[in-house]
Design a protein around this motif. Structure first.
Motif, PDB file in Angstrom:
ATOM      1  N   GLY A 144     -25.138  -7.688 -20.180  1.00 34.68           N
ATOM      2  CA  GLY A 144     -25.695  -8.460 -19.077  1.00 34.68           C
ATOM      3  C   GLY A 144     -24.629  -9.113 -18.223  1.00 34.68           C
ATOM      4  N   SER A 145     -23.495  -8.448 -18.111  1.00 39.64           N
ATOM      5  CA  SER A 145     -22.363  -9.059 -17.413  1.00 39.64           C
ATOM      6  C   SER A 145     -21.471  -7.991 -16.800  1.00 39.64           C
ATOM      7  N   HIS A 146     -20.754  -8.409 -15.763  1.00 43.24           N
ATOM      8  CA  HIS A 146     -19.705  -7.554 -15.216  1.00 43.24           C
ATOM      9  C   HIS A 146     -18.573  -7.438 -16.217  1.00 43.24           C
ATOM     10  N   GLY A 147     -17.761  -6.440 -15.997  1.00 42.33           N
ATOM     11  CA  GLY A 147     -16.506  -6.253 -16.706  1.00 42.33           C
ATOM     12  C   GLY A 147     -15.539  -5.619 -15.730  1.00 42.33           C
ATOM     13  N   ILE A 148     -14.408  -5.222 -16.234  1.00 38.42           N
ATOM     14  CA  ILE A 148     -13.416  -4.540 -15.406  1.00 38.42           C
ATOM     15  C   ILE A 148     -13.252  -3.124 -15.927  1.00 38.42           C
ATOM     16  N   TYR A 149     -13.272  -2.166 -14.999  1.00 38.54           N
ATOM     17  CA  TYR A 149     -12.926  -0.798 -15.319  1.00 38.54           C
ATOM     18  C   TYR A 149     -11.578  -0.512 -14.666  1.00 38.54           C
ATOM     19  N   LEU A 150     -10.619  -0.173 -15.489  1.00 41.14           N
ATOM     20  CA  LEU A 150      -9.271   0.147 -15.023  1.00 41.14           C
ATOM     21  C   LEU A 150      -9.248   1.618 -14.619  1.00 41.14           C
ATOM     22  N   GLU A 151      -9.121   1.879 -13.339  1.00 41.68           N
ATOM     23  CA  GLU A 151      -9.088   3.243 -12.837  1.00 41.68           C
ATOM     24  C   GLU A 151      -7.743   3.896 -13.114  1.00 41.68           C
ATOM     25  N   ASP A 152      -6.662   3.210 -12.797  1.00 38.79           N
ATOM     26  CA  ASP A 152      -5.312   3.732 -13.013  1.00 38.79           C
ATOM     27  C   ASP A 152      -4.392   2.616 -13.480  1.00 38.79           C
ATOM     28  N   LEU A 153      -3.510   2.965 -14.395  1.00 39.00           N
ATOM     29  CA  LEU A 153      -2.378   2.123 -14.767  1.00 39.00           C
ATOM     30  C   LEU A 153      -1.176   3.040 -14.777  1.00 39.00           C
ATOM     31  N   PHE A 154      -0.148   2.687 -14.035  1.00 38.17           N
ATOM     32  CA  PHE A 154       1.025   3.550 -13.965  1.00 38.17           C
ATOM     33  C   PHE A 154       2.256   2.690 -13.729  1.00 38.17           C
ATOM     34  N   VAL A 155       3.294   3.011 -14.470  1.00 46.36           N
ATOM     35  CA  VAL A 155       4.615   2.403 -14.287  1.00 46.36           C
ATOM     36  C   VAL A 155       5.586   3.569 -14.113  1.00 46.36           C
ATOM     37  N   SER A 156       6.440   3.478 -13.112  1.00 42.43           N
ATOM     38  CA  SER A 156       7.379   4.571 -12.855  1.00 42.43           C
ATOM     39  C   SER A 156       8.208   4.840 -14.110  1.00 42.43           C
TER      40      SER A 156
ATOM     41  N   VAL B  52       0.808  -1.222   0.000  1.00 38.82           N
ATOM     42  CA  VAL B  52       0.000   0.000   0.000  1.00 38.82           C
ATOM     43  C   VAL B  52       0.844   1.276   0.000  1.00 38.82           C
ATOM     44  N   PRO B  53       1.850   1.433   0.853  1.00 31.33           N
ATOM     45  CA  PRO B  53       2.621   2.692   0.817  1.00 31.33           C
ATOM     46  C   PRO B  53       3.270   2.962  -0.548  1.00 31.33           C
ATOM     47  N   ALA B  54       3.795   1.934  -1.177  1.00 34.10           N
ATOM     48  CA  ALA B  54       4.418   2.110  -2.499  1.00 34.10           C
ATOM     49  C   ALA B  54       3.369   2.487  -3.540  1.00 34.10           C
ATOM     50  N   ILE B  55       2.204   1.869  -3.467  1.00 33.84           N
ATOM     51  CA  ILE B  55       1.136   2.177  -4.426  1.00 33.84           C
ATOM     52  C   ILE B  55       0.686   3.622  -4.249  1.00 33.84           C
ATOM     53  N   VAL B  56       0.513   4.067  -3.009  1.00 31.71           N
ATOM     54  CA  VAL B  56       0.107   5.450  -2.758  1.00 31.71           C
ATOM     55  C   VAL B  56       1.138   6.412  -3.346  1.00 31.71           C
ATOM     56  N   ASP B  57       2.411   6.129  -3.156  1.00 34.53           N
ATOM     57  CA  ASP B  57       3.455   6.981  -3.742  1.00 34.53           C
ATOM     58  C   ASP B  57       3.331   7.024  -5.262  1.00 34.53           C
ATOM     59  N   LEU B  58       3.057   5.879  -5.873  1.00 35.95           N
ATOM     60  CA  LEU B  58       2.914   5.825  -7.329  1.00 35.95           C
ATOM     61  C   LEU B  58       1.654   6.557  -7.794  1.00 35.95           C
ATOM     62  N   VAL B  59       0.575   6.485  -7.025  1.00 38.34           N
ATOM     63  CA  VAL B  59      -0.642   7.234  -7.370  1.00 38.34           C
ATOM     64  C   VAL B  59      -0.334   8.730  -7.386  1.00 38.34           C
ATOM     65  N   HIS B  60       0.404   9.194  -6.404  1.00 41.27           N
ATOM     66  CA  HIS B  60       0.774  10.615  -6.368  1.00 41.27           C
ATOM     67  C   HIS B  60       1.709  10.962  -7.525  1.00 41.27           C
ATOM     68  N   ALA B  61       2.570  10.035  -7.923  1.00 40.97           N
ATOM     69  CA  ALA B  61       3.431  10.263  -9.093  1.00 40.97           C
ATOM     70  C   ALA B  61       2.589  10.345 -10.365  1.00 40.97           C
ATOM     71  N   LEU B  62       1.539   9.529 -10.460  1.00 41.40           N
ATOM     72  CA  LEU B  62       0.635   9.604 -11.604  1.00 41.40           C
ATOM     73  C   LEU B  62      -0.061  10.963 -11.636  1.00 41.40           C
ATOM     74  N   ALA B  63      -0.520  11.446 -10.499  1.00 41.16           N
ATOM     75  CA  ALA B  63      -1.172  12.759 -10.445  1.00 41.16           C
ATOM     76  C   ALA B  63      -0.223  13.857 -10.921  1.00 41.16           C
ATOM     77  N   GLU B  64       1.026  13.741 -10.538  1.00 41.76           N
ATOM     78  CA  GLU B  64       2.043  14.697 -11.005  1.00 41.76           C
ATOM     79  C   GLU B  64       2.198  14.605 -12.522  1.00 41.76           C
ATOM     80  N   TYR B  65       2.297  13.380 -13.049  1.00 47.81           N
ATOM     81  CA  TYR B  65       2.426  13.165 -14.493  1.00 47.81           C
ATOM     82  C   TYR B  65       1.223  13.726 -15.237  1.00 47.81           C
ATOM     83  N   GLU B  66       0.030  13.580 -14.657  1.00 49.87           N
ATOM     84  CA  GLU B  66      -1.195  14.047 -15.304  1.00 49.87           C
ATOM     85  C   GLU B  66      -1.476  15.526 -15.023  1.00 49.87           C
ATOM     86  N   ARG B  67      -0.482  16.221 -14.456  1.00 49.35           N
ATOM     87  CA  ARG B  67      -0.524  17.663 -14.261  1.00 49.35           C
ATOM     88  C   ARG B  67      -1.617  18.100 -13.284  1.00 49.35           C
ATOM     89  N   ALA B  68      -1.892  17.261 -12.299  1.00 50.74           N
ATOM     90  CA  ALA B  68      -2.931  17.592 -11.329  1.00 50.74           C
ATOM     91  C   ALA B  68      -2.580  17.119  -9.929  1.00 50.74           C
TER      92      ALA B  68
END
Length: 160
Positions: free
Chosen positions: A79-91, A15-31
């Motif tokens: 008539g079925s579930h699917g997957i919605y990808l919220e974020d994909l990020f690689v450093s 979790v801590p590493a993922i949170v850091d990467l989420v914040h890095a994605l926000a930086e990359y996305e200019r927000a």
């Protein structure tokens, strides 16, 4: 179905590493000012009594350097579930290693295993390198749809 050994479902210790990467994605996305995610929030969402989201991580030398956060959606037309990808990020240091493709492949395997007919996500219109990457995998843009969002005061006003 071949699995890339550099990806696996996230574990609480990630979790801590993922949170850091989420914040890095926000930086990359200019927000970066819009990203308020905490480790406690993400741990509750992924590992609480009723998980609302799921995550796969990408590893290089046992270090989490990428992630894909996703949740199940539902298609009334299929008539079925699917997957919605919220974020994909690689450093940035690990882009081009095939890890992004491996993470998408892991989600495609989830879809196949669960008979989900769709894997969907959104991408910012200006992010042409990522759009080109997705197209190279055979993904097609759904240009006929426009995403709408309610937040903050507008959401509160409508919900009151």
């Amino acid at each position: 179905m071949q699995t890339d050994n550099r990806t696996r479902p996230a574990q609480p210790a990630d979790v801590p590493a993922i949170v850091d990467l989420v914040h890095a994605l926000a930086e990359y996305e200019r927000a970066p000012e819009q990203c308020h995610l905490t480790a406690e929030q993400l741990e509750r969402a992924l590992f609480g009594t009723t998980p609302a989201a799921f995550c796969h991580v990408g590893l290089i030398d046992d270090e989490v350097v990428g992630y894909a956060i996703w949740f199940r959606n539902f298609s009334t037309w299929r008539g079925s579930h699917g997957i919605y990808l919220e974020d994909l990020f690689v450093s940035p240091a690990h882009r081009g290693s095939g890890l992004g493709k491996a993470l998408l492949a892991a989600l495609a395997q989830e879809c196949v295993r669960n008979n989900y007919p769709r894997l969907e996500w959104s991408v910012l219109n200006w992010n042409t390198p990522t759009i080109d990457f997705y197209k190279s995998l055979g993904a097609t843009p759904q240009d006929e749809w426009t995403t709408f969002r309610l937040t903050d005061e507008a959401l509160t006003e409508l919900g009151s």
